[in-house]
Design a protein around this motif. Structure first.
Motif, PDB file in Angstrom:
ATOM      1  N   TYR B  37       1.180  -1.322   0.118  1.00 55.16           N
ATOM      2  CA  TYR B  37       0.160   0.186   0.086  1.00 55.16           C
ATOM      3  C   TYR B  37       0.743   1.354  -0.072  1.00 55.16           C
ATOM      4  O   TYR B  37       0.262   2.369  -0.510  1.00 55.16           O
ATOM      5  CB  TYR B  37      -0.990   0.068   1.246  1.00 55.16           C
ATOM      6  N   LYS B 121      -2.847   2.669   3.290  1.00 50.48           N
ATOM      7  CA  LYS B 121      -4.638   2.564   3.848  1.00 50.48           C
ATOM      8  C   LYS B 121      -4.366   1.208   4.613  1.00 50.48           C
ATOM      9  O   LYS B 121      -4.752   1.339   6.426  1.00 50.48           O
ATOM     10  CB  LYS B 121      -4.782   1.254   3.376  1.00 50.48           C
ATOM     11  N   HIS B 122      -3.247   0.353   4.940  1.00 53.83           N
ATOM     12  CA  HIS B 122      -2.931  -0.503   6.408  1.00 53.83           C
ATOM     13  C   HIS B 122      -1.062  -1.761   5.879  1.00 53.83           C
ATOM     14  O   HIS B 122      -0.887  -1.550   4.801  1.00 53.83           O
ATOM     15  CB  HIS B 122      -3.808  -1.474   6.777  1.00 53.83           C
ATOM     16  N   ILE B 124       0.508  -4.440   5.735  1.00 53.63           N
ATOM     17  CA  ILE B 124       0.179  -6.182   5.588  1.00 53.63           C
ATOM     18  C   ILE B 124       0.216  -7.197   6.376  1.00 53.63           C
ATOM     19  O   ILE B 124      -0.108  -7.764   6.421  1.00 53.63           O
ATOM     20  CB  ILE B 124       0.307  -6.571   4.322  1.00 53.63           C
ATOM     21  N   ASP B 127      -1.644  -4.767  10.349  1.00 51.82           N
ATOM     22  CA  ASP B 127      -2.914  -4.926   9.658  1.00 51.82           C
ATOM     23  C   ASP B 127      -4.130  -4.025   9.929  1.00 51.82           C
ATOM     24  O   ASP B 127      -5.336  -4.185  10.621  1.00 51.82           O
ATOM     25  CB  ASP B 127      -3.363  -6.312   9.090  1.00 51.82           C
ATOM     26  N   THR B 128      -3.772  -3.171  10.888  1.00 53.19           N
ATOM     27  CA  THR B 128      -4.579  -1.924  11.561  1.00 53.19           C
ATOM     28  C   THR B 128      -4.850  -0.865  10.473  1.00 53.19           C
ATOM     29  O   THR B 128      -6.424  -0.502  11.057  1.00 53.19           O
ATOM     30  CB  THR B 128      -3.926  -2.024  12.866  1.00 53.19           C
ATOM     31  N   GLY B 129      -4.755   0.003   9.670  1.00 49.03           N
ATOM     32  CA  GLY B 129      -4.833   0.972   9.633  1.00 49.03           C
ATOM     33  C   GLY B 129      -5.340   2.003  10.599  1.00 49.03           C
ATOM     34  O   GLY B 129      -5.681   3.260   9.628  1.00 49.03           O
TER      35      GLY B 129
END
Ligand SMILES: Cc1cc2nc3c(=O)[nH]c(=O)nc-3n(C[C@H](O)[C@H](O)[C@H](O)COP(=O)(O)OP(=O)(O)OC[C@H]3O[C@@H](n4cnc5c(N)ncnc54)[C@H](O)[C@@H]3O)c2cc1C
Ligand SMILES: Nc1ncnc2c1ncn2[C@@H]1O[C@H](COP(=O)(O)O)[C@@H](O)[C@H]1O
Lengths: 343, 274
Positions: B37, B121-122, B124, B127-129
């Motif tokens: 991302y 966006k987050h 990987i 993975d929280t954003g």
């Protein structure tokens, strides 16, 4: 910070156009259990413009109290205005737990609020519990890599907060005879002070694959081999009138757009029939589909974890089996001369 | 226009392995990559700079090896890169991460004021954003998450117009500069890096800061100490019973399946078209 000053379980009630999102009702169901265990009230909190009438529904779904902030500036979700409202409530009433749906707006709001309240936030939770003695929220989520769940705790800060995946918790049956308290809170907000404007909201139904609402889903995994073979998934889905889904590996390979990904970082689905074809069954995938009614797995590895969640499993080569299935359904349709419809 | 992109080095989760005895991540098993991302975030900065001119900086927090993701960002088109690396940062959750990154952004801003911060966006792995909005709050600038298109950057009016993804569509949002956005993958396609970028990247030495290079840092808010969340336990989810495995040749198995499906009358019906 005196942790004992904080009491109560709170749920953020997300609404769009005066309609409460399903995930908020599910969280009231999950929150009810936590509140009963901790022996405290369950509260929903509701922000928006002319949304007070929704409060009764929040009570019917299990809340003892509903906090309402009604203001024209709160018409559309914006981080700035909504977080002001949540900060006001959280600082005044000091709940020990706040749950939010892991939707785009729920995650956005919770992240901002956690920063200002200086507290912990667990993302994309799929299991919730509390330890009654320590009053600690146990928010579990799949962790990187394999078939592993991690339980996240927030020991020294309050409120304990988590965002929770849609469709993994169960809403209670609404009971309109339930009683509860509605508390209205005033807030000062000026549109001129807002740095962000929502100019337009576009409901783009064409882009939505409707996976979340599908009755039948054919989901293909990396085991299909390549883009060409993956067309079998599309063919099968078309034959039986199903929607197509894929694993993250399939989406990363570019065989499907991200909207069609099922799992932790994609959609959570609960169809009547779920075909998992060439899918290993990693936890991040399984949390997104395990509540489907009938799960049929096709995988050539008899030890693939997907067979643990499948109602029926076929051990074999998908590239051989799927064409036979397509053929069988086509024959069936020809014989009966009709279309397959789903109840 | 000064755009700062926050980039994280993550293990390539596609090939990651878990040590079944300790339930921990075997980091040696996975090569480290630029969070996908964040690659899109750098690419979007490049697209904005094509129209507005200006400078793109990238900022990363991580171990010394994280210079690799800064070089990768230079390849995509960033002008310069900062790495904050210090033992004091280790073990940070999203709250402590956003604190450290915001302190570095303050220092970067002193050298050249920051107009737009872009995050993925987050990440990987975690993975929280949550880091993007956290940084925005700390800098007191508006966060716009899940951006799928930057429609216009208006330098005269100091505004940005963008599309933000929602569950069933998108919303068109206008916000003031400075602001922070987090981007979805669909915002752009990563372009092939031109040769000069590759050469620049190969030679590039990022600016490296320790905690002592940052100003007004409250050390209790860094790393493990500054992290309210902890991992309580790791566990394998209870294995469900599993259902029935069908047996026989392919054809036999398919026939059994057809029988099962047709028996479940409540699932679907074949409607005769006449
Ligand atoms: C933070 C994070 C978030 C994630 N989020 C998601 C998510 O939302 N959704 C998701 O799906 N994954 C997600 N993942 C990835 C997940 O961990 C797995 O890597 C992924 O689900 C595996 O996809 P797969 O089953 O298609 O591929 P594989 O694991 O490669 O499995 C392929 C399977 O196909 C079988 N097979 C091979 N050939 C054939 C054949 N000819 N016929 C039949 N079977 C065959 C193999 O036996 C194997 O079991 C996430 C991972 C992380 C770290
Ligand atoms: N250690 C880090 N260094 C730089 N940027 C980071 C770091 N951690 C997170 N980010 C940024 O924040 C985004 C979201 O990360 P996360 O909240 O961890 O999912 C990433 O895509 C990055 O842009």
């Amino acid at each position: 910070m005196n942790l004992d000053d904080y009491r109560g379980v709170w749920v953020f009630i997300e609404q769009n156009n005066q309609k409460i999102e399903d995930v908020s009702l599910e969280l009231l169901g999950a929150g009810r259990k936590l509140a009963d265990k901790l022996n405290v009230p369950l509260a929903g909190f509701l922000l928006g413009d002319e949304i007070k009438p929704l409060a009764n529904q929040v009570i019917a779904y299990g809340a003892d109290e509903v906090y309402v902030i009604d203001h024209p500036v709160l018409k559309h979700y914006r981080t700035e205005s909504f977080m002001k409202g949540v900060m006001l409530l959280a600082q005044k009433y000091m709940p020990e737990i706040i749950l939010y749906g892991a939707t785009p707006n729920g995650k956005d709001l919770a992240s901002a609020v956690a920063t200002d309240l200086v507290t912990g936030l667990t993302a994309d939770t799929t299991m919730l519990d509390v330890d009654v003695d320590s009053r600690l929220l146990e928010a579990s989520r799949p962790a990187f890599g394999g078939n592993i769940m991690a339980t996240i705790l927030c020991k020294k800060h309050r409120p304990q907060m988590a965002t929770v995946r849609p469709k993994v918790m169960k809403a209670l049956e609404p009971d309109s005879s339930r009683h509860g308290k509605i508390i209205e809170e005033k807030i000062t907000l000026n549109e001129e002070d807002m740095r962000t404007k929502v100019l337009q909201i576009v409901n783009d139904v064409t882009k939505k694959t409707n996976l979340a609402d599908a009755h039948v889903i054919v989901c293909g995994g990396k085991g299909m081999g390549d883009y060409q073979n993956f067309q079998l998934i599309h063919d099968f889905a078309e034959t039986i009138g199903a929607s197509v889904g894929g694993t993250r590996d399939v989406v990363e390979a570019g065989w499907l757009p991200h909207e069609q990904q099922v799992g932790q970082t994609g959609e959570t689905v609960t169809p009547k029939i779920y075909f998992a074809i060439g899918i290993s069954g990693a936890i991040q995938h399984v949390v997104g589909m395990k509540n489907s009614e009938l799960i049929i797995a096709i995988n050539k590895d008899p030890n693939a974890p997907i067979f643990d969640v499948a109602t029926y499993g076929i051990v074999g080569d998908a590239l051989e089996i799927v064409p036979v299935l397509i053929e069988q359904f086509k024959r069936l349709k020809n014989e009966k001369g009709g279309e397959i419809t789903y109840a | 226009m000064h755009i700062v992109v926050c980039v994280k080095q993550v293990p390539d989760t596609k090939i990651i392995k878990i040590n079944p005895k300790t339930n921990t991540l075997d980091r040696r098993s996975a090569p480290a990559i630029l969070n996908p991302y964040d690659a899109h975030a750098v690419q979007e900065a490049v697209k904005i700079r094509e129209k507005t001119g200006g400078t793109i900086s990238v900022l990363s927090m991580g171990p010394p090896q994280a210079t690799a993701v800064i070089k990768k960002s230079i390849e995509i088109g960033a002008d310069r890169g900062y790495l904050i690396t210090d033992r004091a940062f280790a073990g940070a959750d999203t709250l402590a991460t956003s604190y450290a990154l915001s302190k570095a952004l303050e220092r970067i801003g002193k050298e050249l004021p920051v107009d737009i911060v872009i995050c993925g966006k987050h990440a990987i792995d975690g993975d929280t954003g949550q880091v993007g909005p956290g940084i925005a709050r700390r800098l007191d600038i508006p966060p716009i998450t899940n951006v799928i298109e930057v429609v216009e950057v208006n330098q005269q009016e100091q505004t940005v117009l963008m599309k933000r993804k929602l569950a069933n569509g998108y919303e068109l949002i206008q916000t003031e500069i400075p602001c922070l956005m987090t981007v979805e993958k669909e915002i752009n396609e990563i372009e092939y890096s031109p040769m000069p970028n590759m050469i620049k990247a190969a030679r590039y030495e990022p600016i490296i800061w320790a905690v002592s290079d940052l100003e007004n840092v409250d050390r209790t808010q860094l790393g493990l100490k500054g992290s309210p969340t902890i991992v309580g336990k790791m566990f394998t989810p209870p294995r469900p019973e599993g259902g029935k495995k069908l047996e026989g040749t392919t054809d036999e198995q398919v026939n059994q399946l057809m029988d099962i499906l047709l028996e479940n009358k409540d699932l679907f019906t074949l409607q005769s078209s006449n």
